[in-house]
Write a protein that holds these residues in place. Structure first.
Motif, PDB file in Angstrom:
ATOM      1  N   ALA A 348       0.865  -1.178   0.000  1.00  0.00           N
ATOM      2  CA  ALA A 348       0.000   0.000   0.000  1.00  0.00           C
ATOM      3  C   ALA A 348       0.899   1.224   0.000  1.00  0.00           C
ATOM      4  CB  ALA A 348      -0.897   0.001   1.235  1.00  0.00           C
ATOM      5  N   VAL A 349       0.776   2.060  -1.035  1.00  0.00           N
ATOM      6  CA  VAL A 349       1.657   3.219  -1.207  1.00  0.00           C
ATOM      7  C   VAL A 349       0.788   4.465  -1.341  1.00  0.00           C
ATOM      8  CG1 VAL A 349       3.405   4.284  -2.680  1.00  0.00           C
ATOM      9  CG2 VAL A 349       3.449   1.816  -2.296  1.00  0.00           C
ATOM     10  N   TYR A 350       0.847   5.325  -0.319  1.00  0.00           N
ATOM     11  CA  TYR A 350       0.009   6.519  -0.292  1.00  0.00           C
ATOM     12  C   TYR A 350       0.893   7.760  -0.258  1.00  0.00           C
ATOM     13  CZ  TYR A 350      -3.573   3.213   1.466  1.00  0.00           C
ATOM     14  OH  TYR A 350      -4.423   2.157   1.635  1.00  0.00           O
ATOM     15  N   GLY A 351       0.486   8.802  -0.980  1.00  0.00           N
ATOM     16  CA  GLY A 351       1.191  10.074  -0.933  1.00  0.00           C
ATOM     17  C   GLY A 351       2.243  10.208  -2.018  1.00  0.00           C
ATOM     18  N   PHE A 352       2.451  11.447  -2.451  1.00  0.00           N
ATOM     19  CA  PHE A 352       3.327  11.755  -3.583  1.00  0.00           C
ATOM     20  C   PHE A 352       4.756  11.262  -3.356  1.00  0.00           C
ATOM     21  CE2 PHE A 352       3.618  15.436  -6.900  1.00  0.00           C
ATOM     22  CZ  PHE A 352       4.040  14.517  -7.849  1.00  0.00           C
ATOM     23  N   ARG A 353       5.291  11.492  -2.173  1.00  0.00           N
ATOM     24  CA  ARG A 353       6.679  11.110  -1.915  1.00  0.00           C
ATOM     25  C   ARG A 353       6.874   9.605  -2.011  1.00  0.00           C
ATOM     26  NH1 ARG A 353       7.523  15.034   3.330  1.00  0.00           N
ATOM     27  NH2 ARG A 353       8.015  16.953   2.210  1.00  0.00           N
ATOM     28  N   ASN A 354       5.954   8.854  -1.406  1.00  0.00           N
ATOM     29  CA  ASN A 354       6.073   7.403  -1.474  1.00  0.00           C
ATOM     30  C   ASN A 354       5.859   6.891  -2.897  1.00  0.00           C
ATOM     31  OD1 ASN A 354       6.669   6.974   1.255  1.00  0.00           O
ATOM     32  ND2 ASN A 354       4.508   7.023   1.820  1.00  0.00           N
ATOM     33  N   ILE A 355       5.002   7.559  -3.649  1.00  0.00           N
ATOM     34  CA  ILE A 355       4.806   7.183  -5.050  1.00  0.00           C
ATOM     35  C   ILE A 355       6.106   7.378  -5.824  1.00  0.00           C
ATOM     36  CG2 ILE A 355       3.653   7.870  -7.194  1.00  0.00           C
ATOM     37  CD1 ILE A 355       1.118   8.338  -5.533  1.00  0.00           C
ATOM     38  N   GLN A 356       6.850   8.441  -5.501  1.00  0.00           N
ATOM     39  CA  GLN A 356       8.126   8.658  -6.163  1.00  0.00           C
ATOM     40  C   GLN A 356       9.117   7.539  -5.856  1.00  0.00           C
ATOM     41  OE1 GLN A 356       9.127  11.055  -8.465  1.00  0.00           O
ATOM     42  NE2 GLN A 356       6.907  11.253  -8.513  1.00  0.00           N
ATOM     43  N   THR A 357       9.103   7.048  -4.629  1.00  0.00           N
ATOM     44  CA  THR A 357       9.945   5.900  -4.281  1.00  0.00           C
ATOM     45  C   THR A 357       9.568   4.687  -5.123  1.00  0.00           C
ATOM     46  OG1 THR A 357      10.204   6.665  -2.011  1.00  0.00           O
ATOM     47  CG2 THR A 357      10.647   4.360  -2.418  1.00  0.00           C
ATOM     48  N   LEU A 358       8.265   4.448  -5.239  1.00  0.00           N
ATOM     49  CA  LEU A 358       7.768   3.331  -6.041  1.00  0.00           C
ATOM     50  C   LEU A 358       8.213   3.465  -7.497  1.00  0.00           C
ATOM     51  CD1 LEU A 358       5.840   0.834  -6.325  1.00  0.00           C
ATOM     52  CD2 LEU A 358       4.023   2.480  -6.816  1.00  0.00           C
ATOM     53  N   VAL A 359       8.074   4.667  -8.059  1.00  0.00           N
ATOM     54  CA  VAL A 359       8.452   4.902  -9.457  1.00  0.00           C
ATOM     55  C   VAL A 359       9.947   4.702  -9.653  1.00  0.00           C
ATOM     56  CG1 VAL A 359       8.596   6.667 -11.265  1.00  0.00           C
ATOM     57  CG2 VAL A 359       6.499   6.438  -9.919  1.00  0.00           C
ATOM     58  N   HIS A 360      10.745   5.194  -8.711  1.00  0.00           N
ATOM     59  CA  HIS A 360      12.200   5.018  -8.783  1.00  0.00           C
ATOM     60  C   HIS A 360      12.556   3.532  -8.832  1.00  0.00           C
ATOM     61  CE1 HIS A 360      16.450   5.960  -8.012  1.00  0.00           C
ATOM     62  NE2 HIS A 360      16.430   4.970  -7.142  1.00  0.00           N
ATOM     63  N   ARG A 361      11.916   2.760  -7.975  1.00  0.00           N
ATOM     64  CA  ARG A 361      12.192   1.307  -7.955  1.00  0.00           C
ATOM     65  C   ARG A 361      11.701   0.641  -9.234  1.00  0.00           C
ATOM     66  NH1 ARG A 361      10.372  -0.119  -1.710  1.00  0.00           N
ATOM     67  NH2 ARG A 361      12.028   1.062  -0.678  1.00  0.00           N
ATOM     68  N   MET A 362      10.599   1.153  -9.760  1.00  0.00           N
ATOM     69  CA  MET A 362      10.058   0.606 -11.015  1.00  0.00           C
ATOM     70  C   MET A 362      11.076   0.790 -12.135  1.00  0.00           C
ATOM     71  SD  MET A 362       6.909  -0.619 -11.912  1.00  0.00           S
ATOM     72  CE  MET A 362       6.061  -0.984 -13.467  1.00  0.00           C
ATOM     73  N   ARG A 363      11.664   1.970 -12.199  1.00  0.00           N
ATOM     74  CA  ARG A 363      12.647   2.237 -13.254  1.00  0.00           C
ATOM     75  C   ARG A 363      13.882   1.363 -13.098  1.00  0.00           C
ATOM     76  NH1 ARG A 363      11.201   8.397 -12.660  1.00  0.00           N
ATOM     77  NH2 ARG A 363       9.885   8.675 -14.481  1.00  0.00           N
TER      78      ARG A 363
END
Length: 461
Positions: A348-363
Motif C-alpha cells: 500500500a503506497v500513499y502520498g506523492f513522496r512514497n509514489i516517487q519511491t515506487l516509481v524510482h524502484r520501477m525504473r
C-alpha cells in the motif's frame, strides 16, 4: 481546487518543471523541508499533492479548465433553480451519490454517529431538491470484484506478459492522471482497467437507474459527494461523456467540505432537518444502513484482492491481514507465506513522496510486489483535501482525520463477494459477469500523454 499556490504546483511537477522553466531555488525554504525519498527516511513537513501538481494552469488545458468550473456549487444551484422556473417537461431529476469516505466527515461535524449523520445529510440534500440519494458502496463492490478477477488473469499470464505484474489499482484519479501525464508507458500498462467506484456509479445511475425510471440519461443530473478534489478531474474525462446524448456519467462532483459550506451558508439547523434514509438503487423498500468494504479508510482494494488471490491461487483462507510498515505508515506491505516460501507480496503506497519511491524502484526493475494499492493522498481517502485540510493551507487536520477514522471503522463491513444486490445487477443489468456489457461499462483504458519517462536529475521529492 486545492489552495496550494500555483508556483509550488508548477515547481514540483516533472512536466511543469520542464515546460515552465521553474527552478527549485525560487522556493528554498520549502525545498529544505523536502527530503529525498529515494535515499532517506521521510521527515514531517509540507507535503505536495498530486492534485496540486496536476491541476495547476500548467497542466490543465483551457477546455479542461472550463469543464472544471462547472464542477461547482454554483452549477448545482443553477440546475436546482432551473427546475423551479422551467416547464415540468424540462425538469432534471437530481440524483446524489455519496462516497462512504465522506460520511465520517459529516458524522464528526454533526456530532452524531455515522448512520444518524447520513440520514441528516440525506435530509439536507432532499431539502434542496435532490430526489434520490445513494451511496457508492455498491459501485465500489463492482470495482473490487472486477479488480480481483483481473489480478488473477494477470498473475496467470505473468511469465509471458512483462506488463502483467505488478498490477496497480485504478481507483485514485490523482494517481491515474499522474501516470498518464508524467509516467506514460512505464506504468499505464500495469494499471488495472476496472473503472473507479465513482465512474461505475455514474454508469449505474445514467444507464441502469435511468432505464428503471423510464428516463433518458440526459434528463438525470448526477452529482457526487467525494472527499477529494481529484474526483472533479475524473468526472470530466472524455471517455465518461456521451456525445450523442450530451451527458456525463457524473455531471458534477462536490467535496464534503463544499456541501458543509453550503449548509453553513444557508444556516441549516440539524434539529430542523428531517432524518431520511439512503435510497436503494434497486428500488427496494426498507431503510438502507450505510456500510463499508474492508480496508483502513479507503475502499480496501488491497485487502479484498489479497484474500481472494490467496484462496483462488493457493487454496488458503486469510482472515486477518497484517501490515508491515516500511518507510512510514503510508508505505506498508502485506505478505502471504507457506512453509517459508513467499507466495504473494502486496504493498500500500500513499502520498506523492512514497509514489516517487515506487516509481524510482520501477525504473530500476526492483519492485517485488504483485499488486500495489496506490493513493495520491497521504493517509488515504479519508485524508482527502476536500474534507481534511486544516486552516493552514496544505496541512491535514490530524485530529479531524483521527475522528473520521474511528467513525469509519464503526461501519459494518459488507463483502462484495456475497452481496446479493451485486449478483442481481450482474444478471439484470449486465447480462452476466463476463458479458460484453460488463466489459464496456465496468472497465476503461488509459492514455499515454507523456513522451518523457525519465526523472530530471535535479528533481528531489
Amino acid at each position: 481546487m486545492s489552495e496550494v499556490n500555483k508556483g509550488k504546483r508548477k515547481e514540483k511537477c516533472e512536466n511543469c518543471t520542464k515546460q515552465c522553466n521553474k527552478k527549485q531555488s525560487e522556493d528554498d525554504a520549502d525545498s529544505h523541508k523536502e527530503i529525498d525519498e529515494v535515499n532517506g527516511q521521510v521527515q514531517e513537513g509540507p507535503q505536495l499533492l498530486l492534485s496540486a501538481c496536476l491541476s495547476c494552469d500548467g497542466c490543465l488545458s483551457e477546455e479542461e479548465s472550463l469543464k472544471i468550473t462547472q464542477q461547482s456549487l454554483e452549477e448545482v444551484e443553477r440546475v436546482l433553480a432551473l427546475n423551479k422556473r422551467c416547464d415540468v417537461s424540462k425538469h432534471k431529476v437530481l440524483v446524489a451519490s455519496v462516497c462512504p469516505q465522506s460520511l465520517p466527515f459529516f458524522a464528526v461535524k454533526f456530532g452524531l454517529d455515522i448512520t444518524e449523520a447520513t440520514q441528516k445529510l440525506c435530509g439536507f440534500l432532499k431539502s434542496l431538491g435532490v430526489q434520490y440519494v445513494f451511496d457508492t458502496t455498491l459501485a465500489a463492490g463492482f470495482s473490487i470484484l472486477e479488480s480481483q478477477k483481473e489480478f488473477i488473469q494477470r498473475y496467470r499470464r505473468r511469465h509471458h506478459d512483462s506488463s502483467a505484474l505488478p498490477m496497480f489499482t485504478s481507483s485514485c484519479p490523482g494517481w491515474i492522471r499522474y501516470s498518464e501525464r508524467v509516467l506514460g508507458s512505464l506504468v499505464t500498462p500495469h494499471i488495472c482497467t476496472a473503472r473507479s467506484p465513482q465512474q461505475i456509479m455514474g454508469c449505474l445511475v445514467k444507464d441502469y437507474f435511468s432505464k428503471q425510471q423510464k428516463l433518458s440519461p440526459e434528463k438525470v443530473y448526477h452529482m457526487l459527494v467525494a472527499p477529494c478534489f481529484d474526483k472533479k478531474l475524473e468526472a470530466v474525462r472524455e471517455e465518461f461523456y456521451n456525445s450523442l446524448l450530451e451527458t456525463r456519467d457524473v455531471d458534477c462532483v462536490l467535496t464534503s467540505g463544499e456541501i458543509y459550506y453550503l449548509m453553513e451558508q444557508r444556516k441549516v439547523s440539524l434539529e430542523e432537518l428531517d432524518s431520511v434514509p439512503l435510497d436503494h438503487v434497486l428500488g427496494e423498500a426498507g431503510d438502507l444502513v450505510p456500510v463499508r468494504n474492508e480496508g483502513r479508510g479507503s475502499e480496501g482494494f488491497l485487502e479484498h484482492i489479497f484474500k481472494h488471490a490467496a484462496k483462488e491461487l493457493f487454496g488458503l483462507e486469510v482472515h486477518e491481514i497484517t501490515y508491515k510498515t516500511l518507510r512510514n505508515r503510508d508505505f506498508q506491505e502485506v505478505t502471504l507465506e507457506r512453509d517459508g516460501e513467499t507466495l504473494l507480496q502486496f504493498a500500500a503506497v500513499y502520498g506523492f513522496r512514497n509514489i516517487q519511491t515506487l516509481v524510482h524502484r520501477m525504473r530500476k526493475g526492483r519492485v517485488p510486489y504483485q499488486l500495489v494499492e496506490v493513493l495520491s493522498c497521504p493517509g488515504g481517502c479519508l485524508s482527502g483535501r476536500g474534507q481534511a485540510e486544516s486552516d493552514m493551507v496544505g496541512r491535514v487536520d490530524k485530529a479531524l482525520v483521527q475522528q473520521m477514522e474511528e467513525a469509519y471503522s464503526s461501519l459494518p463491513v459488507c463483502l462484495p463477494d456475497v452481496n446479493p444486490a451485486l449478483h442481481t445487477l450482474y444478471q439484470d443489468w449486465l447480462q452476466g459477469q463476463d458479458s460484453p456489457q460488463a466489459s464496456t461499462l465496468l472497465h476503461t483504458q488509459y492514455r499515454n500523454e507523456s513522451q518523457v519517462h525519465t526523472q530530471p536529475p535535479h528533481m528531489q521529492w
